[in-house]
Design an enzyme around this catalytic site. Structure first.
Site, PDB file in Angstrom:
ATOM      1  N   ASN A 111     -16.767   8.048  22.890  1.00 18.06           N
ATOM      2  CA  ASN A 111     -18.079   8.692  22.800  1.00 18.06           C
ATOM      3  C   ASN A 111     -18.150   9.869  23.759  1.00 18.06           C
ATOM      4  O   ASN A 111     -17.539   9.869  24.825  1.00 18.06           O
ATOM      5  CB  ASN A 111     -19.203   7.681  23.056  1.00 18.06           C
ATOM      6  CG  ASN A 111     -19.635   7.629  24.511  1.00 18.06           C
ATOM      7  OD1 ASN A 111     -20.438   8.458  24.965  1.00 18.06           O
ATOM      8  ND2 ASN A 111     -19.080   6.684  25.274  1.00 18.06           N
ATOM      9  N   PHE A 115     -25.403  11.774  27.780  1.00 21.83           N
ATOM     10  CA  PHE A 115     -26.734  11.386  28.296  1.00 21.83           C
ATOM     11  C   PHE A 115     -27.885  11.884  27.418  1.00 21.83           C
ATOM     12  O   PHE A 115     -28.879  12.434  27.909  1.00 21.83           O
ATOM     13  CB  PHE A 115     -26.950  11.904  29.730  1.00 21.83           C
ATOM     14  CG  PHE A 115     -26.123  11.245  30.793  1.00 21.83           C
ATOM     15  CD1 PHE A 115     -25.382  10.098  30.532  1.00 21.83           C
ATOM     16  CD2 PHE A 115     -26.090  11.775  32.085  1.00 21.83           C
ATOM     17  CE1 PHE A 115     -24.612   9.495  31.525  1.00 21.83           C
ATOM     18  CE2 PHE A 115     -25.332  11.177  33.079  1.00 21.83           C
ATOM     19  CZ  PHE A 115     -24.587  10.038  32.801  1.00 21.83           C
ATOM     20  N   SER A 174     -19.794   8.938  34.193  1.00 22.01           N
ATOM     21  CA  SER A 174     -19.684   9.366  32.794  1.00 22.01           C
ATOM     22  C   SER A 174     -18.807  10.604  32.720  1.00 22.01           C
ATOM     23  O   SER A 174     -18.979  11.543  33.493  1.00 22.01           O
ATOM     24  CB  SER A 174     -21.062   9.693  32.221  1.00 22.01           C
ATOM     25  OG  SER A 174     -20.898  10.421  31.009  1.00 22.01           O
ATOM     26  N   ASN A 176     -18.862  12.697  30.350  1.00 18.87           N
ATOM     27  CA  ASN A 176     -19.438  13.611  29.363  1.00 18.87           C
ATOM     28  C   ASN A 176     -20.494  14.565  29.906  1.00 18.87           C
ATOM     29  O   ASN A 176     -21.111  15.306  29.147  1.00 18.87           O
ATOM     30  CB  ASN A 176     -20.008  12.803  28.193  1.00 18.87           C
ATOM     31  CG  ASN A 176     -18.940  11.950  27.538  1.00 18.87           C
ATOM     32  OD1 ASN A 176     -17.841  12.429  27.269  1.00 18.87           O
ATOM     33  ND2 ASN A 176     -19.248  10.685  27.306  1.00 18.87           N
ATOM     34  N   THR A 177     -20.730  14.534  31.202  1.00 18.05           N
ATOM     35  CA  THR A 177     -21.578  15.539  31.840  1.00 18.05           C
ATOM     36  C   THR A 177     -20.676  16.301  32.805  1.00 18.05           C
ATOM     37  O   THR A 177     -20.209  15.724  33.795  1.00 18.05           O
ATOM     38  CB  THR A 177     -22.750  14.880  32.596  1.00 18.05           C
ATOM     39  OG1 THR A 177     -23.586  14.211  31.647  1.00 18.05           O
ATOM     40  CG2 THR A 177     -23.584  15.906  33.361  1.00 18.05           C
ATOM     41  N   LYS A 216     -21.709   2.625  39.792  1.00 15.51           N
ATOM     42  CA  LYS A 216     -20.794   2.471  38.644  1.00 15.51           C
ATOM     43  C   LYS A 216     -19.724   3.542  38.690  1.00 15.51           C
ATOM     44  O   LYS A 216     -20.021   4.734  38.701  1.00 15.51           O
ATOM     45  CB  LYS A 216     -21.575   2.553  37.331  1.00 15.51           C
ATOM     46  CG  LYS A 216     -20.699   2.311  36.093  1.00 15.51           C
ATOM     47  CD  LYS A 216     -21.552   2.131  34.856  1.00 15.51           C
ATOM     48  CE  LYS A 216     -20.717   1.855  33.622  1.00 15.51           C
ATOM     49  NZ  LYS A 216     -21.548   1.648  32.432  1.00 15.51           N
ATOM     50  N   ASN A 245     -16.747   2.406  34.031  1.00  9.73           N
ATOM     51  CA  ASN A 245     -17.202   3.213  32.900  1.00  9.73           C
ATOM     52  C   ASN A 245     -16.038   3.422  31.924  1.00  9.73           C
ATOM     53  O   ASN A 245     -14.991   2.805  32.050  1.00  9.73           O
ATOM     54  CB  ASN A 245     -17.744   4.551  33.431  1.00  9.73           C
ATOM     55  CG  ASN A 245     -18.915   5.045  32.595  1.00  9.73           C
ATOM     56  OD1 ASN A 245     -18.826   5.084  31.366  1.00  9.73           O
ATOM     57  ND2 ASN A 245     -20.011   5.419  33.240  1.00  9.73           N
TER      58      ASN A 245
END
Ligand SMILES: Cc1cc2nc3c(=O)[nH]c(=O)nc-3n(C[C@H](O)[C@H](O)[C@H](O)COP(=O)(O)O)c2cc1C
Length: 363
Positions: A111, A115, A174, A176-177, A216, A245
């Site tokens: 994925n 966010f 994450s 993805n940022t 996390k 994560n």
């Protein structure tokens, strides 16, 4: 019966575009169209950590209910706790679609949502509506993509949600940022955790409860960096860690084409990596700090392995996409049976029973 129907719908849901299937599932849960867990949990599975009572150690991981729409439905399904989010101060759309990819041959998902969420205000109003209901609901906080001050975003999250959060997870992991994981660098992490824990203490004076804060982390840290982070986090007074994560690694995937999609990989291929890391964290922090083990749990046996590697609590997400909701019950039954067979009075006795083998395993 209803559980059966829900699982009957799974092939249909699996044939849909992955994100539409996800949205449909959340909608079904929100409308009450879901099975209810009839059987109470085996008392042997109960854990009390901080001032929180977990009827069992299996939770829904962050990212499934990003907007706090269905925490009570998840608890009714038999999860011992639910973590909502990641939530950012302002709403944001996330990355363009498609951004969620299944790798069925590998029991995995990639994925790159980035966010997407409704923002603090709307999520807060949902959680305020469920205030006073039983059950452990954690809030996972993050920073907006275009934030000028990321530390402020986390601090605001803690201040805003303290009265409705059973616990917080600070998500700096994450992939993805862009730049988010730079907050795992030692100095940046020290600044962030200091500010976050001050915000928690200020909230405690206001609400009369000290909300536990977890950190996390990403599974892509090398051993030296991991040690440094755990060292810093414990020195700042973090209450617990969530390991881990999704990964940006792509080891051993059979689905070559989809594997090239950018984003975080979760599910079975993440299991070894995240479990080894969990065991290394457990060895470093000792017995007392609560750890949440997450990554690649997709069977009763893998859930028990996480606990043996050092997890007090276990979270799952991708495993449910392929294994269905029946897995929740199957995992809980196995954990209770296995603990009892080994003469344990509580599942807590299983925590960390296999740390050395995992911690010293090959990366
Ligand atoms: C579609 C999807 C979205 C996710 N979104 C988030 C998120 O918003 N915040 C977060 O901390 N973790 C998020 N995660 C990571 C999960 O919480 C979990 O750490 C990871 O998927 C490993 O567990 P699993 O192998 O059981 O899925 C997401 C995972 C998936 C698959």
């Amino acid at each position: 019966m209803l559980a059966g129907l829900f699982d009957l719908a799974r092939p249909l849901v699996l044939s849909l575009d992955a994100e539409r299937a996800h949205n449909l599932t959340v909608k079904a849960l929100a409308s009450g169209l879901h099975p209810r867990c009839a059987a109470p949990d085996d008392p042997l599975l109960a854990r009390r950590l901080f001032d929180l009572d977990f009827p069992n150690p299996l939770g829904m991981a962050a990212g499934f209910d990003k907007n706090g729409e269905v925490p009570d439905a998840l608890l009714a399904l038999g999860f011992g706790f639910a973590e909502i989010g990641t939530v950012t101060p302002r709403p944001q759309p996330g990355n363009p679609r498609p951004r969620l990819f299944r790798l069925p041959a590998d029991n995995a998902v990639i994925n790159r949502f980035g966010f997407n969420n409704d923002g603090h205000a709307r999520v807060l109003s949902r959680l305020e509506r469920r205030r006073g209901r039983p059950g452990v609901v954690g809030v996972n906080v993050g920073a907006n993509k275009d934030s000028a001050d990321r530390v402020f975003d986390y601090v605001t999250g803690i201040a805003v949600f303290a009265h409705v959060a059973s616990y917080f997870t600070i998500n700096v992991s994450s992939p993805n940022t862009p730049g988010l994981r730079d907050l795992q660098a030692r100095d940046a992490l020290a600044e962030l955790l200091t500010a976050a824990l001050v915000a928690r203490d200020e909230a405690a004076a206001r609400i009369g409860r000290r909300v536990p804060v977890f950190l996390k982390i990403a599974p892509d840290l090398d051993d030296g960096h991991l040690e440094e982070i755990v060292d810093e986090a414990t020195a700042r007074g973090i209450d617990g860690m969530v390991v881990s994560n999704t990964t940006i690694a792509r080891d051993g995937l059979t689905d070559g084409t989809t594997a090239r999609e950018a984003g975080g990989l979760s599910g079975r291929p993440l299991f070894r990596r995240s479990t080894r890391m969990l065991a290394r964290v457990r060895r470093q922090v000792g017995q007392d700090m609560p750890l949440i083990g997450v990554g690649g749990v997709d069977s009763p046996e893998s859930a028990f392995a996480k606990i043996a590697a050092g997890a007090d609590l276990v979270q799952i997400y991708t495993g449910l996409v392929f294994g269905g909701l029946g897995l929740v019950d199957a995992i809980k039954r196995h954990l209770a049976r296995r603990a009892r067979a080994e003469g344990m009075a509580t599942i807590a006795e299983a925590v960390g029973t296999n740390v050395a083998a995992w911690a010293d395993s090959n990366p």
